[in-house]
Write a protein that holds these residues in place. Sequence first.
Motif, short mmCIF file in Angstrom:
data_model
loop_
_atom_site.label_atom_id
_atom_site.label_comp_id
_atom_site.label_asym_id
_atom_site.label_seq_id
_atom_site.Cartn_x
_atom_site.Cartn_y
_atom_site.Cartn_z
N PHE A 12 3.49 -7.60 39.14
CA PHE A 12 2.12 -7.92 39.53
C PHE A 12 1.86 -9.42 39.44
N ALA A 13 2.45 -10.08 38.46
CA ALA A 13 2.23 -11.51 38.29
C ALA A 13 2.69 -12.30 39.52
N THR A 14 3.82 -11.91 40.10
CA THR A 14 4.31 -12.60 41.30
C THR A 14 3.34 -12.43 42.45
N LEU A 15 2.85 -11.19 42.63
CA LEU A 15 1.90 -10.94 43.73
C LEU A 15 0.60 -11.70 43.52
N VAL A 16 0.08 -11.69 42.29
CA VAL A 16 -1.15 -12.42 42.00
C VAL A 16 -0.96 -13.91 42.26
N ALA A 17 0.15 -14.47 41.80
CA ALA A 17 0.43 -15.89 42.01
C ALA A 17 0.52 -16.22 43.50
N ALA A 18 1.14 -15.32 44.27
CA ALA A 18 1.26 -15.55 45.71
C ALA A 18 -0.11 -15.54 46.37
N HIS A 19 -0.95 -14.58 46.00
CA HIS A 19 -2.30 -14.51 46.58
C HIS A 19 -3.11 -15.76 46.20
N ILE A 20 -3.02 -16.17 44.95
CA ILE A 20 -3.77 -17.35 44.49
C ILE A 20 -3.36 -18.59 45.28
N SER A 21 -2.08 -18.67 45.64
CA SER A 21 -1.62 -19.83 46.41
C SER A 21 -2.19 -19.83 47.83
N MET A 22 -2.72 -18.67 48.27
CA MET A 22 -3.26 -18.53 49.62
C MET A 22 -4.79 -18.48 49.64
N CYS A 23 -5.43 -18.26 48.49
CA CYS A 23 -6.85 -17.95 48.44
C CYS A 23 -7.60 -18.89 47.51
N GLU A 24 -8.45 -19.72 48.06
CA GLU A 24 -9.22 -20.66 47.25
C GLU A 24 -10.20 -19.94 46.32
N THR A 25 -10.79 -18.84 46.79
CA THR A 25 -11.76 -18.10 45.98
C THR A 25 -11.14 -17.62 44.68
N ARG A 29 -8.38 -18.73 43.35
CA ARG A 29 -7.87 -19.87 42.58
C ARG A 29 -8.98 -20.44 41.70
N VAL A 30 -10.19 -20.53 42.25
CA VAL A 30 -11.33 -21.02 41.47
C VAL A 30 -11.66 -20.04 40.34
N ALA A 31 -11.64 -18.73 40.66
CA ALA A 31 -11.94 -17.71 39.64
C ALA A 31 -10.92 -17.76 38.51
N LEU A 32 -9.65 -17.94 38.87
CA LEU A 32 -8.61 -18.03 37.84
C LEU A 32 -8.84 -19.25 36.96
N GLY A 33 -9.21 -20.37 37.56
CA GLY A 33 -9.47 -21.57 36.78
C GLY A 33 -10.58 -21.35 35.76
N ALA A 34 -11.60 -20.58 36.15
CA ALA A 34 -12.69 -20.28 35.23
C ALA A 34 -12.19 -19.44 34.06
N HIS A 35 -11.37 -18.44 34.34
CA HIS A 35 -10.82 -17.61 33.26
C HIS A 35 -9.93 -18.43 32.33
N GLU A 36 -9.13 -19.33 32.89
CA GLU A 36 -8.26 -20.16 32.07
C GLU A 36 -9.07 -21.11 31.19
N ILE A 44 -7.91 -10.19 44.62
CA ILE A 44 -7.41 -9.61 43.37
C ILE A 44 -8.60 -9.20 42.51
N PRO A 45 -8.60 -7.99 41.93
CA PRO A 45 -9.70 -7.59 41.04
C PRO A 45 -9.85 -8.58 39.88
N ASP A 46 -11.10 -8.82 39.49
CA ASP A 46 -11.36 -9.80 38.45
C ASP A 46 -10.66 -9.47 37.13
N ALA A 47 -10.60 -8.17 36.81
CA ALA A 47 -9.94 -7.76 35.56
C ALA A 47 -8.47 -8.15 35.57
N MET A 48 -7.84 -8.09 36.76
CA MET A 48 -6.43 -8.46 36.84
C MET A 48 -6.26 -9.97 36.79
N LEU A 49 -7.21 -10.72 37.33
CA LEU A 49 -7.15 -12.18 37.21
C LEU A 49 -7.24 -12.59 35.74
N LYS A 50 -8.11 -11.91 34.98
CA LYS A 50 -8.23 -12.19 33.55
C LYS A 50 -6.91 -11.90 32.84
N ALA A 51 -6.30 -10.75 33.18
CA ALA A 51 -5.03 -10.38 32.56
C ALA A 51 -3.93 -11.37 32.92
#
Length: 211
Positions: free
Chosen positions: A25-38, A40-47, A8-15
């Motif tokens: 888009f939120a459903t797709l991003v959430a689905a990818h995050i559930s499959m991708c550790e990279t 998931r970590v990036a999202l945690g940093a943004h949060e 997922i592009p970083d700008a979209m993770l921030k959004a």
Amino acid sequence: MTHANHHIPDAMLKAYAAGNISPHFATLVAAHISMCETCRVALGAHEAVGGALLDVTKAVDVSSSLKTDVFSKLDAPFVPKPVFDRSGIYPGPIVQAMKGQEPRWKSLGMGIRQHIISYDKQGSLRLLYIPAGQAVPEHGHNGLELTLVLQGSFSDETGQFGVGDVEVGDEDLAHVPTADAGAPCICLAATDASLRFAGLIPRMLQPIFKI
């Protein structure tokens, strides 16, 4: 956890962290995050950054009517939404979006099928089933399209995308996605505008298939 090569592009993770993207888009991003550790970590940093900003934000005065409205909502009984676990190839966020139901596939021709999960003025969210070796008709994009691979893989002019990978299609991309050999390719696609097909017949069928 899937090892994804396309994220997922970083700008979209921030959004997404800020709650500023459409439900499609939120459903797709959430689905990818559930499959991708990279991611998931990036999202945690943004949060974490977002939480820190909230901590240092100064309090502002609000009207009494707004306070009353907020407190009335807080006093309302809480009705939790059902939470669905992963089912087969479908991550929990997709199962949630489908309300726990199985896909109801409809033919698009050439063995390709779709299940529309949601469709409105903000865009669409759909599952696509593409038989091995089959190509999706050539098309461009009038906006943004994210495609998450759930089973199998596909290739196009930009490379190969396997399980967990996300392809980002914008107005500059015209391509012919083709399912690779092996298992049928099943993808989740989210868009905020219609596709731009090169062929006459796909263009004629667009309103019927809501693509």
